[in-house]
Design a protein around this motif. Structure first.
Motif, PDB file in Angstrom:
ATOM      1  N   THR A 209     -26.264   1.287  -0.926  1.00  0.00           N
ATOM      2  CA  THR A 209     -27.032   0.698  -2.033  1.00  0.00           C
ATOM      3  C   THR A 209     -28.524   0.932  -1.826  1.00  0.00           C
ATOM      4  O   THR A 209     -29.244   1.283  -2.771  1.00  0.00           O
ATOM      5  N   ARG A 210     -28.997   0.752  -0.611  1.00  0.00           N
ATOM      6  CA  ARG A 210     -30.412   1.013  -0.301  1.00  0.00           C
ATOM      7  C   ARG A 210     -30.782   2.452  -0.653  1.00  0.00           C
ATOM      8  O   ARG A 210     -31.809   2.704  -1.291  1.00  0.00           O
ATOM      9  N   ILE A 211     -29.940   3.390  -0.233  1.00  0.00           N
ATOM     10  CA  ILE A 211     -30.230   4.813  -0.462  1.00  0.00           C
ATOM     11  C   ILE A 211     -30.214   5.143  -1.955  1.00  0.00           C
ATOM     12  O   ILE A 211     -31.114   5.819  -2.468  1.00  0.00           O
ATOM     13  N   PHE A 212     -29.206   4.633  -2.672  1.00  0.00           N
ATOM     14  CA  PHE A 212     -29.069   4.980  -4.089  1.00  0.00           C
ATOM     15  C   PHE A 212     -30.128   4.293  -4.950  1.00  0.00           C
ATOM     16  O   PHE A 212     -30.615   4.875  -5.909  1.00  0.00           O
ATOM     17  N   VAL A 213     -30.492   3.067  -4.622  1.00  0.00           N
ATOM     18  CA  VAL A 213     -31.554   2.377  -5.367  1.00  0.00           C
ATOM     19  C   VAL A 213     -32.882   3.114  -5.216  1.00  0.00           C
ATOM     20  O   VAL A 213     -33.662   3.245  -6.166  1.00  0.00           O
ATOM     21  N   SER A 214     -33.135   3.635  -4.019  1.00  0.00           N
ATOM     22  CA  SER A 214     -34.402   4.325  -3.743  1.00  0.00           C
ATOM     23  C   SER A 214     -34.479   5.695  -4.408  1.00  0.00           C
ATOM     24  O   SER A 214     -35.565   6.138  -4.783  1.00  0.00           O
ATOM     25  N   ASN A 215     -33.342   6.369  -4.568  1.00  0.00           N
ATOM     26  CA  ASN A 215     -33.363   7.773  -4.979  1.00  0.00           C
ATOM     27  C   ASN A 215     -32.850   8.064  -6.385  1.00  0.00           C
ATOM     28  O   ASN A 215     -33.027   9.179  -6.868  1.00  0.00           O
ATOM     29  N   LEU A 216     -32.217   7.100  -7.033  1.00  0.00           N
ATOM     30  CA  LEU A 216     -31.700   7.343  -8.377  1.00  0.00           C
ATOM     31  C   LEU A 216     -32.582   6.674  -9.421  1.00  0.00           C
ATOM     32  O   LEU A 216     -33.215   5.656  -9.146  1.00  0.00           O
ATOM     33  N   ASN A 217     -32.612   7.246 -10.640  1.00  0.00           N
ATOM     34  CA  ASN A 217     -33.304   6.547 -11.729  1.00  0.00           C
ATOM     35  C   ASN A 217     -32.435   5.381 -12.212  1.00  0.00           C
ATOM     36  O   ASN A 217     -31.300   5.216 -11.768  1.00  0.00           O
ATOM     37  N   ALA A 218     -32.978   4.585 -13.117  1.00  0.00           N
ATOM     38  CA  ALA A 218     -32.292   3.348 -13.529  1.00  0.00           C
ATOM     39  C   ALA A 218     -30.906   3.621 -14.115  1.00  0.00           C
ATOM     40  O   ALA A 218     -29.946   2.896 -13.846  1.00  0.00           O
ATOM     41  N   LYS A 219     -30.780   4.698 -14.910  1.00  0.00           N
ATOM     42  CA  LYS A 219     -29.509   4.980 -15.569  1.00  0.00           C
ATOM     43  C   LYS A 219     -28.436   5.369 -14.545  1.00  0.00           C
ATOM     44  O   LYS A 219     -27.283   4.930 -14.615  1.00  0.00           O
ATOM     45  N   MET A 220     -28.823   6.220 -13.581  1.00  0.00           N
ATOM     46  CA  MET A 220     -27.875   6.640 -12.547  1.00  0.00           C
ATOM     47  C   MET A 220     -27.540   5.485 -11.588  1.00  0.00           C
ATOM     48  O   MET A 220     -26.397   5.338 -11.154  1.00  0.00           O
ATOM     49  N   ALA A 221     -28.552   4.667 -11.278  1.00  0.00           N
ATOM     50  CA  ALA A 221     -28.318   3.497 -10.419  1.00  0.00           C
ATOM     51  C   ALA A 221     -27.333   2.545 -11.092  1.00  0.00           C
ATOM     52  O   ALA A 221     -26.466   1.953 -10.433  1.00  0.00           O
ATOM     53  N   GLN A 222     -27.460   2.421 -12.416  1.00  0.00           N
ATOM     54  CA  GLN A 222     -26.531   1.569 -13.168  1.00  0.00           C
ATOM     55  C   GLN A 222     -25.091   2.073 -12.999  1.00  0.00           C
ATOM     56  O   GLN A 222     -24.166   1.283 -12.837  1.00  0.00           O
ATOM     57  N   ARG A 223     -24.920   3.397 -13.019  1.00  0.00           N
ATOM     58  CA  ARG A 223     -23.586   3.979 -12.822  1.00  0.00           C
ATOM     59  C   ARG A 223     -23.037   3.614 -11.442  1.00  0.00           C
ATOM     60  O   ARG A 223     -21.874   3.232 -11.302  1.00  0.00           O
ATOM     61  N   PHE A 224     -23.898   3.739 -10.436  1.00  0.00           N
ATOM     62  CA  PHE A 224     -23.466   3.417  -9.070  1.00  0.00           C
ATOM     63  C   PHE A 224     -23.070   1.943  -8.959  1.00  0.00           C
ATOM     64  O   PHE A 224     -22.030   1.607  -8.392  1.00  0.00           O
ATOM     65  N   PHE A 225     -23.910   1.060  -9.518  1.00  0.00           N
ATOM     66  CA  PHE A 225     -23.608  -0.380  -9.463  1.00  0.00           C
ATOM     67  C   PHE A 225     -22.288  -0.675 -10.167  1.00  0.00           C
ATOM     68  O   PHE A 225     -21.439  -1.398  -9.645  1.00  0.00           O
ATOM     69  N   ASN A 226     -22.132  -0.111 -11.353  1.00  0.00           N
ATOM     70  CA  ASN A 226     -20.975  -0.429 -12.186  1.00  0.00           C
ATOM     71  C   ASN A 226     -19.667   0.107 -11.601  1.00  0.00           C
ATOM     72  O   ASN A 226     -18.631  -0.567 -11.653  1.00  0.00           O
ATOM     73  N   LEU A 227     -19.725   1.325 -11.017  1.00  0.00           N
ATOM     74  CA  LEU A 227     -18.506   1.969 -10.538  1.00  0.00           C
ATOM     75  C   LEU A 227     -18.161   1.616  -9.095  1.00  0.00           C
ATOM     76  O   LEU A 227     -16.991   1.636  -8.718  1.00  0.00           O
ATOM     77  N   VAL A 228     -19.177   1.315  -8.288  1.00  0.00           N
ATOM     78  CA  VAL A 228     -18.940   1.122  -6.856  1.00  0.00           C
ATOM     79  C   VAL A 228     -19.209  -0.316  -6.397  1.00  0.00           C
ATOM     80  O   VAL A 228     -18.326  -0.983  -5.856  1.00  0.00           O
ATOM     81  N   LEU A 229     -20.436  -0.815  -6.625  1.00  0.00           N
ATOM     82  CA  LEU A 229     -20.824  -2.125  -6.084  1.00  0.00           C
ATOM     83  C   LEU A 229     -20.154  -3.285  -6.830  1.00  0.00           C
ATOM     84  O   LEU A 229     -19.650  -4.229  -6.206  1.00  0.00           O
ATOM     85  N   PHE A 230     -20.139  -3.225  -8.152  1.00  0.00           N
ATOM     86  CA  PHE A 230     -19.596  -4.317  -8.978  1.00  0.00           C
ATOM     87  C   PHE A 230     -18.136  -4.644  -8.652  1.00  0.00           C
ATOM     88  O   PHE A 230     -17.804  -5.797  -8.351  1.00  0.00           O
ATOM     89  N   PRO A 231     -17.228  -3.639  -8.660  1.00  0.00           N
ATOM     90  CA  PRO A 231     -15.830  -3.991  -8.313  1.00  0.00           C
ATOM     91  C   PRO A 231     -15.675  -4.478  -6.884  1.00  0.00           C
ATOM     92  O   PRO A 231     -14.823  -5.327  -6.604  1.00  0.00           O
ATOM     93  N   ARG A 232     -16.525  -3.962  -5.975  1.00  0.00           N
ATOM     94  CA  ARG A 232     -16.408  -4.355  -4.564  1.00  0.00           C
ATOM     95  C   ARG A 232     -16.765  -5.833  -4.360  1.00  0.00           C
ATOM     96  O   ARG A 232     -16.078  -6.560  -3.639  1.00  0.00           O
ATOM     97  N   ILE A 233     -17.854  -6.298  -5.009  1.00  0.00           N
ATOM     98  CA  ILE A 233     -18.241  -7.701  -4.811  1.00  0.00           C
ATOM     99  C   ILE A 233     -17.212  -8.641  -5.448  1.00  0.00           C
ATOM    100  O   ILE A 233     -16.913  -9.699  -4.903  1.00  0.00           O
ATOM    101  N   ARG A 234     -16.619  -8.225  -6.575  1.00  0.00           N
ATOM    102  CA  ARG A 234     -15.601  -9.070  -7.205  1.00  0.00           C
ATOM    103  C   ARG A 234     -14.350  -9.171  -6.316  1.00  0.00           C
ATOM    104  O   ARG A 234     -13.773 -10.253  -6.168  1.00  0.00           O
ATOM    105  N   ASP A 235     -13.961  -8.044  -5.748  1.00  0.00           N
ATOM    106  CA  ASP A 235     -12.786  -8.041  -4.864  1.00  0.00           C
ATOM    107  C   ASP A 235     -13.041  -8.907  -3.628  1.00  0.00           C
ATOM    108  O   ASP A 235     -12.152  -9.645  -3.182  1.00  0.00           O
ATOM    109  N   ASP A 236     -14.256  -8.813  -3.070  1.00  0.00           N
ATOM    110  CA  ASP A 236     -14.578  -9.547  -1.851  1.00  0.00           C
ATOM    111  C   ASP A 236     -14.550 -11.060  -2.097  1.00  0.00           C
ATOM    112  O   ASP A 236     -14.009 -11.826  -1.295  1.00  0.00           O
TER     113      ASP A 236
END
Length: 269
Positions: free
Chosen positions: A61-88
């Motif tokens: 998350t640190r790496i992607f937030v620093s290197n992606l624009n807002a639209k691409m970061a949104q994709r990362f959050f939605n596809l990777v981080l969001f389902p992971r926090i819900r599952d946890d």
């Protein structure tokens, strides 16, 4: 989907094994360059994000937030981080420290955070109160630009109601932003839509209404105040409703203040 060189596929599959067991230290350089690649999503899925350790998720998350624009970061959050926090949260009934820090880090891209995590959580219709309380605690502890929060309040106010929405609304209203009248009007209409609702509304809803009135009672019009008074006759909580009524009765109105200032300007002329 691009055809990838077998050596590239093999390298990122070996990185997957590192990410599954990662606890601390440096990550492979090949992983750090993923956000700069045109086909970053395809490469990312070779590493199987659902199998990463929590510490890997925070570093990613640190790496992607620093290197992606807002639209691409949104994709990362939605596809990777969001389902992971819900599952946890569903599995352990709390959020792992590293995942908590990952969500906190995602706020560095506020537009991506709201569109990739918060609003999908509200729109899902099955957001639990536990999930809402955990994510809201991160919202409450961190600074967020007013315009992004105002847009989120507007969207949540227009959604179908559930208890989690009240938690997020109350948290954002409690930040005491100088909100545009359009957003305040949307929140007023959100509450007024319950005037003829026959359901017994939860305490969360009444608490959210009280927070709104305490923070923005002087930013509503006389007409809206009267409509809210009618609402208080229809939706009653024995302890909170008298407090809301008292706040409304002992406050100025925005249209009265505008009227008084225009009369003063006329007198000067």
């Amino acid at each position: 989907m691009q055809q990838l060189d077998e050596r590239v596929v093999g390298m990122y599959k070996s990185i997957r094994q590192i990410l599954q067991k990662y606890r601390s230290g440096k990550l492979p350089k090949a992983f750090k360059v993923i956000p700069n690649l045109q086909n970053w999503e395809q490469i990312l899925y070779l590493t199987e994000p659902e199998t990463w350790s929590a510490a890997s998720m925070y570093q990613a998350t640190r790496i992607f937030v620093s290197n992606l624009n807002a639209k691409m970061a949104q994709r990362f959050f939605n596809l990777v981080l969001f389902p992971r926090i819900r599952d946890d949260i569903a599995e352990f009934r709390r959020l792992n420290f590293h995942l908590y820090m990952a969500v906190k880090k995602s706020l560095f891209k506020p537009a991506a955070f709201f569109k990739g995590i918060l609003l999908p959580l509200c729109e899902s219709g099955n957001c639990t109160l536990r999930e809402a309380v955990i994510v809201a605690s991160i919202l409450a502890k961190n600074s967020i630009p007013m315009l992004h929060s105002a847009a989120a309040i507007l969207k949540i106010a227009e959604m179908d109601y559930n208890g989690a929405n009240s938690i997020f609304l109350r948290t954002l209203l409690d930040k005491k932003y100088a909100l545009p009248f359009r957003v305040i009007d949307a929140v007023v209409f959100h509450f007024l839509s319950f005037t003829k609702d026959k359901r017994l509304l939860p305490v969360l809803w009444h608490q959210c209404l009280l927070t709104f009135v305490q923070r923005y009672k002087e930013d509503i019009s006389c007409e809206q105040c009267e409509a809210l008074m009618d609402l208080l006759r229809a939706q009653v909580h024995e302890q909170i409703t008298p407090e809301v009524r008292r706040e409304l009765m002992n406050s100025k109105r925005r249209d009265l203040e505008i009227g008084e200032s225009s009369e003063g300007a006329m007198a000067l002329k």
